[in-house]
Design a protein around this motif. Structure first.
Motif, PDB file in Angstrom:
ATOM      1  N   GLN A   1     -12.189   6.869  -4.081  1.00 26.38           N
ATOM      2  CA  GLN A   1     -12.665   5.997  -3.012  1.00 26.38           C
ATOM      3  C   GLN A   1     -14.026   6.502  -2.588  1.00 26.38           C
ATOM      4  OE1 GLN A   1      -9.920   6.176   0.247  1.00 26.38           O
ATOM      5  NE2 GLN A   1     -10.755   8.072   1.039  1.00 26.38           N
TER       6      GLN A   1
ATOM      7  N   SER B   1     -12.042   1.224  -1.987  1.00 31.20           N
ATOM      8  CA  SER B   1     -11.059   1.774  -2.914  1.00 31.20           C
ATOM      9  C   SER B   1     -10.414   0.620  -3.670  1.00 31.20           C
ATOM     10  CB  SER B   1      -9.991   2.606  -2.195  1.00 31.20           C
ATOM     11  OG  SER B   1      -9.085   1.780  -1.516  1.00 31.20           O
TER      12      SER B   1
ATOM     13  N   SER C   1      -7.200   0.539  -4.221  1.00 33.74           N
ATOM     14  CA  SER C   1      -5.842   0.422  -3.703  1.00 33.74           C
ATOM     15  C   SER C   1      -5.778  -0.656  -2.638  1.00 33.74           C
ATOM     16  CB  SER C   1      -5.400   1.749  -3.097  1.00 33.74           C
ATOM     17  OG  SER C   1      -4.168   1.605  -2.440  1.00 33.74           O
ATOM     18  N   LYS C   2      -4.852  -1.584  -2.798  1.00 34.96           N
ATOM     19  CA  LYS C   2      -4.664  -2.614  -1.785  1.00 34.96           C
ATOM     20  C   LYS C   2      -3.640  -2.176  -0.748  1.00 34.96           C
ATOM     21  CE  LYS C   2      -6.178  -6.344  -1.988  1.00 34.96           C
ATOM     22  NZ  LYS C   2      -7.269  -6.924  -1.290  1.00 34.96           N
TER      23      LYS C   2
ATOM     24  N   THR D   1      -1.811   1.161   0.997  1.00 29.82           N
ATOM     25  CA  THR D   1      -1.912   2.615   1.084  1.00 29.82           C
ATOM     26  C   THR D   1      -0.747   3.255   1.812  1.00 29.82           C
ATOM     27  OG1 THR D   1      -3.228   2.453   3.098  1.00 29.82           O
ATOM     28  CG2 THR D   1      -4.431   2.570   1.006  1.00 29.82           C
TER      29      THR D   1
END
Length: 108
Positions: A40, A91, A93-94, A96
């Protein structure tokens, strides 16, 4: 499927970083690879990572490309971004944190 649907699907298809870096790839692929390697980061962080793969490219170009790609994907909702102190950390990633809800219908 009509042409408008195809266009929409192409524009908003999920993004996935490539498995390896390809210097002849489009900037989006390069930026996604650098972001995936970094985990990220902000656009300057990703641009700094890109310098490892594109040492002959001007730092300003790398920063501009990283910023354009990351902001574009973020605006479409295709990558995650968290704004803090006027800067966005991106990032891939949807999600976390795990879902803390249950599925028991009696509790609904």
């Amino acid at each position: 499927m009509n042409k408008a649907d195809q266009s929409f699907n192409e524009e908003f298809k999920p993004v996935a970083p490539p498995e390896s870096y390809n210097a002849s790839a489009e900037w989006q692929e390069k930026v996604l690879y650098a972001l995936a390697q970094h985990g990220q980061g902000t656009a300057p962080d990703v641009a700094a990572k890109l310098t490892e793969y594109e040492p002959t490219e001007a730092p300003q170009t790398l920063h501009r490309q990283a910023e354009q790609v990351l902001n574009g994907l973020f605006d479409k909702g295709l990558i995650k971004g968290i704004e803090q102190d006027g800067e966005v950390t991106f990032s891939l990633s949807k999600i976390t944190s795990p879902n803390t809800g249950g599925t028991d219908p009696d509790l609904l």
